[in-house]
Write an enzyme that holds these catalytic residues in place. Structure first.
Site, PDB file in Angstrom:
ATOM      1  CB  ALA A 149       0.950  -2.545   0.393  1.00 24.03           C
ATOM      2  CB  ALA A 183       4.973  -1.937   2.800  1.00 27.89           C
ATOM      3  CG  HIS A 201       0.462 -11.703  -4.448  1.00 27.60           C
ATOM      4  ND1 HIS A 201      -0.003 -12.322  -3.299  1.00 27.60           N
ATOM      5  CD2 HIS A 201       0.484 -10.379  -4.158  1.00 27.60           C
ATOM      6  CE1 HIS A 201      -0.233 -11.418  -2.374  1.00 27.60           C
ATOM      7  NE2 HIS A 201       0.045 -10.229  -2.873  1.00 27.60           N
ATOM      8  CE  LYS A 229       0.108 -13.022   5.371  1.00 25.49           C
ATOM      9  NZ  LYS A 229       0.884 -11.860   5.756  1.00 25.49           N
TER      10      LYS A 229
END
Length: 332
Positions: A13, A16, A80, A98
């Site tokens: 991602a 990251a 997630h 989140k």
């Protein structure tokens, strides 16, 4: 007991490097040892760029790797919950981006699994680990502002690329899930209690996806709250702020979400005013410190699965009040 945590990354991602890879380079308690992606080529490219030694061509293969103690989960919102549960089943600690899950019901499922496992599961609200967040809370709790009357948080930024996954309902997208999850967390931090949603209004990208959203809240002790979040709004394209208003004064905070870039906390109360500035150290570094300390030493931390359930509950309630559907998990 080991003196460091070996972390694997689920997905190459874009967040990251800043959220994990760079902070780990200066940490004595964390090392990024592996990355998994949908293809070996993508994993190899990420690993080569960031000096990561092990690659996996599936997320499950990384979870099965005995050289990995914990995983960082920056996958799309709708994935997630599934992969955090899979990580727990594999005996791994989890630092999950989140919003924690697609909705509050899924968050409760993950929280229950985390409790049963005894493993560390932390929602990656990095701003909560910067000293500014605690200072904001301390000002409110100190009574300096008098009796609390109103709290507010805004996170508005322009994201005109409508093909971005953050606009994808199938991946649990939407403004309230992105910028809005921060504003929900901030008003809960400053409001000192869990609020109820009185009303909400959204500007839409499509019938299910909000590009901007505002909600008015009420707290049990009588004070009010408001959240504003936007990924595309012509009225105010960029705003990162929070405030708390009491009977004796008010606190305003500029950029509570990424204070390492810039921030300002100002207080006007009892006829006096001041400005405070705190550390420029990255919030992600503070977060990684907290995560590794929790794993290695059992140190308590604020963004627990239970706290995530409360945050997701508020997000769901805002969507209901705005007449929009609750986000759902993405089939893995």
């Amino acid at each position: 007991m080991a003196d460091h945590v070996r972390i694997g990354v689920l997905g190459a991602a874009a967040i990251a490097p800043a959220a994990l890879v760079k902070p780990a380079r200066t940490s004595s308690a964390a090392v990024v040892v592996a990355v998994a992606a949908r293809s070996a080529e993508k994993a190899r490219a990420f690993a080569d760029k960031h000096g990561i030694s092990r690659i996996h061509d599936s997320y499950q293969a990384l979870l099965d790797d005995p050289a990995v103690d914990a995983v960082y989960n920056p996958l799309p919102n709708g994935l997630h919950g599934h992969w955090t549960l899979a990580a727990l089943a594999a005996g791994k600690h989890v630092l999950c981006e989140k919003p924690f899950t697609a909705n509050a019901e899924e968050a409760r499922t993950v929280a229950d699994a985390a409790k049963a496992s005894g493993l560390v599961v932390m929602e990656a609200f990095h701003y909560r680990y910067h000293p500014l967040a605690q200072r904001m809370r301390d000002v409110v709790e100190s009574g300096e502002l008098g009796e609390l009357r109103h709290v507010e948080a805004q996170m508005r930024f322009p994201l005109p690329k409508f093909s971005d996954i953050r606009y994808d309902f199938g991946l649990a997208g939407g403004t309230m899930m992105d910028a809005g999850c921060y504003t929900a967390n901030i008003v809960r931090l400053l409001g000192l209690e869990e609020p109820e949603v009185r009303s909400a209004h959204a500007l839409l990208r499509d019938p299910r996806i909000d590009r901007a959203i505002t909600a008015d809240l009420a707290f049990p002790s009588g004070h009010t709250g408001r959240v504003h979040a936007s990924m595309w709004s012509f009225g105010m394209p960029l705003r990162l702020s929070a405030k708390a208003v009491g009977t004796k004064g008010e606190m305003r905070v500029l950029n509570p979400v990424a204070p390492q870039a810039f921030h300002r906390l100002s207080v006007r109360a009892n006829g006096n005013s001041r400005v405070e500035r705190l550390s420029k150290r990255p919030s992600y570094s503070y977060q990684l410190d907290a995560f590794t300390s929790a794993v290695l030493h059992g140190t308590p931390f604020p963004t627990t699965p239970e706290d995530a359930v409360a945050n997701m509950t508020l997000i769901d309630d805002v969507y209901r009040a705005a007449g929009l559907p609750i986000r759902q998990p993405t089939p893995a």
